[in-house]
Design a protein around this motif. Sequence first.
Motif, PDB file in Angstrom:
ATOM      1  N   PHE A  57       0.845  -1.188   0.000  1.00 56.75           N
ATOM      2  CA  PHE A  57       0.000   0.000   0.000  1.00 56.75           C
ATOM      3  C   PHE A  57       0.882   1.241   0.000  1.00 56.75           C
ATOM      4  O   PHE A  57       1.859   1.314   0.750  1.00 56.75           O
ATOM      5  N   TRP A  58       0.497   2.213  -0.847  1.00 55.43           N
ATOM      6  CA  TRP A  58       1.328   3.370  -1.125  1.00 55.43           C
ATOM      7  C   TRP A  58       0.505   4.642  -1.081  1.00 55.43           C
ATOM      8  O   TRP A  58      -0.678   4.635  -1.405  1.00 55.43           O
ATOM      9  N   GLU A  59       1.160   5.746  -0.738  1.00 60.61           N
ATOM     10  CA  GLU A  59       0.481   7.047  -0.719  1.00 60.61           C
ATOM     11  C   GLU A  59       0.003   7.442  -2.109  1.00 60.61           C
ATOM     12  O   GLU A  59      -1.099   7.954  -2.262  1.00 60.61           O
ATOM     13  N   ASP A  60       0.854   7.231  -3.143  1.00 60.22           N
ATOM     14  CA  ASP A  60       0.479   7.613  -4.509  1.00 60.22           C
ATOM     15  C   ASP A  60       1.386   6.911  -5.520  1.00 60.22           C
ATOM     16  O   ASP A  60       2.320   6.204  -5.147  1.00 60.22           O
ATOM     17  N   ILE A  61       1.103   7.121  -6.792  1.00 61.74           N
ATOM     18  CA  ILE A  61       1.848   6.483  -7.880  1.00 61.74           C
ATOM     19  C   ILE A  61       3.319   6.901  -7.878  1.00 61.74           C
ATOM     20  O   ILE A  61       4.196   6.085  -8.162  1.00 61.74           O
ATOM     21  N   GLU A  62       3.613   8.150  -7.561  1.00 60.74           N
ATOM     22  CA  GLU A  62       5.003   8.612  -7.556  1.00 60.74           C
ATOM     23  C   GLU A  62       5.839   7.828  -6.547  1.00 60.74           C
ATOM     24  O   GLU A  62       7.021   7.562  -6.799  1.00 60.74           O
ATOM     25  N   CYS A  63       5.255   7.467  -5.438  1.00 63.89           N
ATOM     26  CA  CYS A  63       5.969   6.664  -4.431  1.00 63.89           C
ATOM     27  C   CYS A  63       6.249   5.264  -4.969  1.00 63.89           C
ATOM     28  O   CYS A  63       7.324   4.709  -4.730  1.00 63.89           O
ATOM     29  N   ILE A  64       5.306   4.707  -5.709  1.00 61.49           N
ATOM     30  CA  ILE A  64       5.523   3.389  -6.321  1.00 61.49           C
ATOM     31  C   ILE A  64       6.666   3.469  -7.330  1.00 61.49           C
ATOM     32  O   ILE A  64       7.517   2.578  -7.389  1.00 61.49           O
ATOM     33  N   LYS A  65       6.711   4.531  -8.108  1.00 59.25           N
ATOM     34  CA  LYS A  65       7.799   4.706  -9.084  1.00 59.25           C
ATOM     35  C   LYS A  65       9.162   4.748  -8.404  1.00 59.25           C
ATOM     36  O   LYS A  65      10.153   4.259  -8.959  1.00 59.25           O
TER      37      LYS A  65
END
Length: 103
Positions: A57-65
Amino acid sequence: MIAREWKATCPKEHEDGFIGYLYETGIKDTSDTKGFVGAQILKRDLGNSTEITLLTFWEDIECIKAFSGENISIARLYPEDEKYKLNPERHVKHYEVRENMWL
């Protein structure tokens, strides 16, 4: 919040070893990444093999990147995965978390 789902299967005899290895690699690497919120490891008996699902689980897509690289749909695999006779999915799925409730 974004949920990232990855799955793999492995022979039952490698289940415990692989889950331990998953903590040392995927869980450690994700938890060291800014924007990581949490993780769950699920397992399902398939007879002679076990299906392992890792939900992060991630805050947003940029964090996943920051964890996975620019193409977030490609799974991040590790060198010793083969040791566990892993059959990994090469792609991951992402979901917008609309509600998260724990009792």
